[in-house]
Design an enzyme around this catalytic site. Sequence first.
Site, PDB file in Angstrom:
ATOM      1  N   CYS A 106       0.888  -1.163   0.000  1.00  0.00           N
ATOM      2  CA  CYS A 106       0.000   0.000   0.000  1.00  0.00           C
ATOM      3  C   CYS A 106       0.923   1.208   0.000  1.00  0.00           C
ATOM      4  O   CYS A 106       1.505   1.542   1.027  1.00  0.00           O
ATOM      5  CB  CYS A 106      -0.903   0.007   1.227  1.00  0.00           C
ATOM      6  SG  CYS A 106      -1.853   1.531   1.381  1.00  0.00           S
ATOM      7  N   CYS A 163      -0.665   4.270   2.345  1.00  0.00           N
ATOM      8  CA  CYS A 163      -0.791   4.194   3.805  1.00  0.00           C
ATOM      9  C   CYS A 163      -0.388   2.806   4.273  1.00  0.00           C
ATOM     10  O   CYS A 163       0.782   2.450   4.166  1.00  0.00           O
ATOM     11  CB  CYS A 163      -2.185   4.618   4.282  1.00  0.00           C
ATOM     12  SG  CYS A 163      -3.590   3.925   3.395  1.00  0.00           S
ATOM     13  N   SER A 164      -1.328   2.000   4.774  1.00  0.00           N
ATOM     14  CA  SER A 164      -0.935   0.694   5.312  1.00  0.00           C
ATOM     15  C   SER A 164      -2.037  -0.340   5.118  1.00  0.00           C
ATOM     16  O   SER A 164      -2.227  -1.214   5.958  1.00  0.00           O
ATOM     17  CB  SER A 164      -0.601   0.821   6.795  1.00  0.00           C
ATOM     18  OG  SER A 164      -1.712   1.363   7.494  1.00  0.00           O
ATOM     19  N   CYS A 165      -2.804  -0.241   4.014  1.00  0.00           N
ATOM     20  CA  CYS A 165      -3.904  -1.179   3.764  1.00  0.00           C
ATOM     21  C   CYS A 165      -3.360  -2.616   3.723  1.00  0.00           C
ATOM     22  O   CYS A 165      -2.345  -2.882   3.060  1.00  0.00           O
ATOM     23  CB  CYS A 165      -4.589  -0.846   2.445  1.00  0.00           C
ATOM     24  SG  CYS A 165      -5.312   0.790   2.447  1.00  0.00           S
TER      25      CYS A 165
END
Lengths: 216, 217
Positions: free
Chosen positions: A117, A120-122
């Site tokens: 991702c 962000c941090s999906c």
Amino acid sequence: MTQRSEHNAGHGHDQHHDHHDDEADYAARMHALGSTLVDKGFVAPADIEAQIARLERAAEPGHGAKLVARAWVDPAYRQRLLTDAKAAAAELDVDASGMTQFDVLENTPTRHHVVVCTLCSCYPRPILGPPPEWYKSFEYRGRVVREPRAVLAEFGLELPDDVEIVVADSTADRRLLVLPRRPEGTEQMSEPGLAALVTRDSMIGVGEPLSGHVAP
Amino acid sequence: MARHRLPSDLGGTRLGQPIDRNEHRLVGWRLLCEAVRGLMLRNGLWQRDVGRRATEELGDLYEQLDYHQRRVLTMEAVLVEKGLLDPADVPPRPPGAPPLKRHATPPGEPPEDRAGKPPPHPAFAAGDRVRIRDDWPPGHIRTPAYVRGKPGRVVGVHGPYPNPETIAYGGSGLPAQWLYTVEFTQASLWDDYRGRPGDAVLVDVYGHWIQPAEDAP
């Protein structure tokens, strides 16, 4: 210029000279925020405890390994997993309902997938637990879409030249899991035995499953 | 037009910089941070795109802080914005952090936000050659900089999803936008790509960012 220069990019908090002070400051901030939310009745202390316990349990990527092992032994299940992963997860009592959409990317002898991702941090948290720190690092997010072979080599994964690398960037509502290839020499293994070979990294795409060969 | 690039939009940067692959198990305040955020998400006090947008508003501070430090500052800002916390409930903001606001304020022209049905049919089908819009508006954008203006091919059509660009500022996300997966060859993204010709990147892109392109490879 459309791409930000790599050279003006810092290393994040590592260069911060007050790292220890920062750590104490932010710990205090977070504890204060938690207390305020409890005092105002937005969250209950028992719910926080339960959620922490859930997070610690979820750190085991066993849910994903279950899906992968079943897909290895059951071609019809594999097909269902690739076409409707949420329903296929539910068949094995794996709750994927917390994700808006959940899809599985199948590795083949000529196509290898790796998930990131960049924004962000999906991450498929209900399946794999919280993401590892490196998955959220600026370096992994920045590099893997542009120099995937170098990044995979750092993870110890050297793919043959005839394998195409497909990087999947989770920018929207889909959470992605890689279905790695079944290791050779595992034809006789049981489904739970196979699940034990499936590593978290192999389901992100930065590794392969463990080898099925037993050391002599 | 100024090309806005969000501090979180990292794709294609940090080339050659080593990745710290140590497994840091979450403990202490970082674990508490994850737990509280999870509860807020479940209670409807937290929307992912609101949180992401507030994190992006940290600006230059974004790359000086680590993941959970950013998240704590973001939670404080969002809770004040929603009126759930008073600014006096929050410790003084660190130098460089944006001031707390009582309302979300979208930059520039507010994006369209109105109740309404999504387009009944997707504009694109799998196999279509497309090009991503070469636009650089301010605000919360989920189309990464590295694919803007680039040609690709639709490989997945996922149905209508609320638009994160308006959800991020407390809007409804309506009308929903069709979401597609677009495949880009590495060579079309990076002039200096060295690897196999078939190496590719898949990116999920909302329909209003996609144009038809018969000339795309």
